[in-house]
Design an enzyme around this catalytic site. Structure first.
Site, PDB file in Angstrom:
ATOM      1  N   SER A  95      49.344  40.292  35.737  1.00  0.00           N
ATOM      2  CA  SER A  95      50.677  40.576  35.186  1.00  0.00           C
ATOM      3  C   SER A  95      51.324  39.380  34.508  1.00  0.00           C
ATOM      4  O   SER A  95      52.356  39.536  33.844  1.00  0.00           O
ATOM      5  CB  SER A  95      51.593  41.095  36.301  1.00  0.00           C
ATOM      6  OG  SER A  95      51.155  42.359  36.745  1.00  0.00           O
ATOM      7  N   GLU A 125      24.247 -22.362  25.717  1.00  0.00           N
ATOM      8  CA  GLU A 125      23.439 -21.881  24.613  1.00  0.00           C
ATOM      9  C   GLU A 125      23.378 -22.802  23.395  1.00  0.00           C
ATOM     10  O   GLU A 125      22.444 -22.695  22.604  1.00  0.00           O
ATOM     11  CB  GLU A 125      23.972 -20.506  24.170  1.00  0.00           C
ATOM     12  CG  GLU A 125      23.790 -19.400  25.189  1.00  0.00           C
ATOM     13  CD  GLU A 125      22.325 -19.109  25.447  1.00  0.00           C
ATOM     14  OE1 GLU A 125      21.569 -18.885  24.482  1.00  0.00           O
ATOM     15  OE2 GLU A 125      21.929 -19.135  26.625  1.00  0.00           O
TER      16      GLU A 125
END
Length: 789
Positions: free
Chosen positions: A485, A103
């Site tokens: 329960s 680049e």
């Protein structure tokens, strides 16, 4: 008489004066234009740009939030942008040199804008007749992405150039390059070099070789066009371009580059993708982070999340729940038809092709691959030899035809599939070889489990279901189910707070009360008989329903609900008397935290999913129970640490002792193990829809639930003790507990000898007739026979 030379001289002089005037005028005009131009530049460009860019030295873009188990194993990543910060100093030189070569060859020489590079790009593009090369530097690209955006205009380019110069004055080349390689988009949802290296190659960017680095750097101009997954040939060509440039720039030797030029570009579609375990746990951590910090804060700081998750315990818990579901199927039968369709519905069913994949463009139904699961309709002829799935026809494997399966109608017993299937039944099947399919292996029931460290509230393991997708439904924290329960400890705790003791006599006898509309509610025991007067301790062990109802009536349903909420139940409770038998829904996490409060001798805590937070630089910014420190601010506090006491310590110990008797001689006798303190409570709802066991040791609390996502019965006799307890035992066996370790007796509790043997009582409620004795340690307690839920 004037001579010719004199006239010429005067003429030239006049011309020179006029020329000087013109030059002066042009100078004035130029100066005015320059002043106006500078004024315009200052007003429209320079004054609109930040003058100080030094803050970018500390800038970090949104990064991946990494979630790790207690041993450091990464179990999840989540992100706005899939970016994992890596310092430049930890990268091999080729990793960052490849981006310079691809680049910005003169990156190390220019001051932010490269005039030579611009000229070279213009010349190259002129020769090619099209744009083949850009003139922007790495610094300009960074500025464009971070500050000025992507608008196509000369004004934007001018701003970009100015800011590039300024950024180069503030940051070193190394700092700019580190920002760039961590910010740049590299396709497939990857931002930055580390995320791309993990995704494409399954390695860290710290391990990249020059060929891999060149391929990644080559993605920058067009990540989709050069994608190694979708365009490997183009990716290979682009890699070769970058490698040759690296050779020209002296970053690698020709011989080294040659090693990579010929390598094929092969990237598996799932390379580097996370397929970790503990997905339900990871999902819960994501939700916890968002709850505490909001949607963006964690990503913006790149937080690393250390959790209490013990992967060893998690694997045991996953396996235990799965085995419980398989055992249930062995007793009750596998999944049979999931529904029945009338002939008028068959055409619509085949058109929908439920579970099959369609082509994105044409919408055509695609043939399933081996292992794919879908719905199939039993055709009107040939039975299991003729299964319809979209436009395809299959036959069920012979081995599955004799499998015992459940009927759609719960009251009918399980029978071999071939004996009960009929045209119009819909089966869940999976593709095998050829035109053969098998019944789907996934159980029809679901399960969940939570493992809590008592001392801290740390969630050590969490099972969210048989299978849970990321961000899916986590039954351990989201499934609101009737606890049966297993809710009774809150009722008994309310009774103890009323001044009762576990050795007081209570009455187990028929009871009825108005239920509205002229009806009455008459709760019955699981065994359909009554014990008459008996100690409260034994009533708990045998899970007697009428006793729990009477205790709730004495204390008041509102008090029971308030107490349950104080102990850790976060799901809102319905405050009516039926809650005494577990009619009001709770989650497995509610039960785990409520029981952990008993084990903590009455002091509740919030569930802890996060032990520690660190930022992207490795600095600790938060610990469990403490504030989170980010950028000098304290946005939130991590859960952890004690909450206001819910029960006096003596009452909590007495309740724990009652629950210990459930294991020693009650409905959970299968969990009893000599020399090991274990306490807990079974739970089964009406019609055997839900099965629970929640219990604790001195160190850990474990909650296990088994049921379905609806109200489908698990089957006759599928109680908490039969269906959920085996998984609880398996999990507890994997947890640390030295033999002989006991629940510590708090100062306001005492062990006394009574007709019930050695029992723990709150010191304030000890009856005068009871003889106080020294702590007998592991003295045996008598086991009381009894049956219950």
């Amino acid at each position: 008489m004037t001579t010719m030379p004199a006239r010429i001289a005067r003429f030239i002089g006049r011309i020179l004066v006029r020329f000087a005037r013109i030059l002066l005028l042009l100078g004035i005009v130029a100066a005015a234009a320059a002043a106006a131009g500078y004024h315009w530049l200052d007003e429209h460009i320079l004054s609109t740009l930040p003058a100080d860019l030094s803050s970018f030295r500390e800038y970090r873009p949104p990064t991946v939030v990494s979630v790790k188990a207690s041993d450091g194993t990464e179990i999840d990543q989540f992100y706005l942008e899939r970016r994992i910060w890596v310092p430049l100093s930890e990268l091999p030189p080729a990793a960052w040199q490849s981006f310079i070569a691809a680049e910005d060859r003169r990156f190390l020489k220019h001051g932010g804008v490269d005039l030579f590079g611009i000229a070279r790009a213009l010349y190259t593009n002129f020769q090619a007749g099209r744009k083949v090369q850009g003139g922007s530097t790495l610094t300009q690209q960074l500025v464009k992405n971070l500050l000025v955006g992507h608008e196509r205009s000369y004004e934007r380019k001018l701003k970009e150039a100015v800011l590039a110069f300024r950024l180069e004055r503030e940051l070193t080349k190394e700092e700019i390059l580190e920002l760039y390689v961590n910010y740049v988009f590299l396709g497939s949802g990857n931002y930055g070099l580390e995320a791309a290296a993990r995704d494409y190659f399954g390695i860290s960017a710290r391990e990249l070789n020059p060929g891999q680095a060149a391929l990644l750097a080559g993605l920058v101009p067009a990540p989709s066009r050069y994608s190694p997954r979708t365009h490997p040939t183009a990716a290979q060509w682009r890699r070769s371009v970058v490698l040759r440039t690296m050779v020209e720039e002296g970053f690698v030797q020709q011989e080294e580059a040659e090693r990579y030029l010929g390598d094929p570009v092969i990237v598996p579609r799932d390379a580097g993708r996370h397929h970790g375990e503990a997905i339900a746990y990871a999902t819960q951590v994501r939700r916890e982070i968002r709850r505490i910090m909001g949607e963006r804060e964690a990503w913006e700081h790149g937080l690393q999340v250390q959790t209490p998750l013990d992967l060893g315990v998690q694997r045991v818990a996953d396996g235990a729940v799965r085995r419980a579901l398989r055992s249930l199927e062995e007793r009750q039968g596998r999944r049979g038809a999931i529904k029945h369709l009338e002939p008028a519905e068959w055409e619509g069913f085949t058109a929908r092709a439920a579970g099959l994949v369609r082509d994105v463009k044409s919408g055509a139904v695609l043939a399933p691959d081996k292992g794919d699961c879908f719905q199939a309709l039993v055709g009107p002829a040939q039975g299991l030899e003729n299964l319809w799935a979209g436009p395809f026809r299959y036959r069920l494997a012979a081995a599955d035809r004799a499998v015992r399966v459940r009927s759609i109608l719960p009251e009918k017993p399980a029978r071999p599939l071939q004996e009960q299937v009929r045209p119009g039944d819909v089966l869940r099947v999976c593709k095998a070889d050829g035109d053969e399919v098998r019944l789907e292996e996934r159980p029809w029931a679901e399960g969940a489990a939570v493992v809590v460290e008592n001392a801290t509230g740390r969630i050590v393991a969490l099972v969210g279901g048989y299978e849970v997708g990321i961000e899916g439904f986590v039954r351990a924290t989201q499934a609101r189910r009737q606890p049966g329960s297993s809710f009774k400890p809150y009722v008994y705790a309310a009774g103890l707070l009323e001044g009762k003791t576990q050795i007081d006599t209570v009455l187990d006898a028929p009871i009825s009360m108005p239920a509205g509309g002229g009806r009455t509610w008459s709760p019955k025991n699981y065994t359909n008989d009554y014990k008459g007067p008996l100690p409260m301790r034994r009533a708990m062990a045998q899970s007697l329903n009428t006793v729990a109802v009477r205790l709730a009536l004495d204390a008041g349903p509102a008090q029971v609900a308030r107490l349950a909420e104080a102990m850790g139940v976060r799901t809102p409770l319905r405050k009516d008397i039926t809650m005494a038998l577990g009619s009001s829904e709770v989650t497995p996490m509610d039960q785990a935290m409520g029981y952990a409060t008993i084990a903590r001798m009455g002091v509740p805590t919030d569930p802890v999913y996060i032990d520690k937070l660190t930022d992207v630089r490795g600095r600790i910014v938060g610990r469990a129970g403490g504030p989170i420190h980010l950028d000098g601010e304290t946005p939130a506090k991590l859960p952890g640490g004690p909450l206001p006491r819910a029960l006096p310590a003596g009452v909590a110990y007495e309740l724990a002792d009652m629950l210990r008797e459930v294991v020693r001689g009650g409905t959970a006798r299968a969990a009893y193990k000599a020399d090991y303190d274990r306490a807990g409570k079974t739970g089964t709802t009406n019609g055997y829809v839900d099965a629970w066991f929640v219990g604790f040791t001195p160190r850990y609390t474990v909650a296990v639930w088994v049921g379905t996502d609806g109200t489908f019965s698990l089957g006759e006799k599928e109680t908490g003790g039969r269906t959920a307890l085996p998984a609880w035992i398996e999990i507890v066996e994997a947890l640390e507990q030295p033999a002989g370790e006991r629940f510590a007796v708090p100062d306001d509790a005492v062990l006394v000898q009574s007709e019930q043997g050695w029992v723990g009582l709150a010191r304030a409620h000890v009856p005068a007739k009871v003889l106080h004795t020294p702590d007998p340690g592991a003295a045996p307690l008598p086991a009381f026979p009894g049956a219950g839920r």
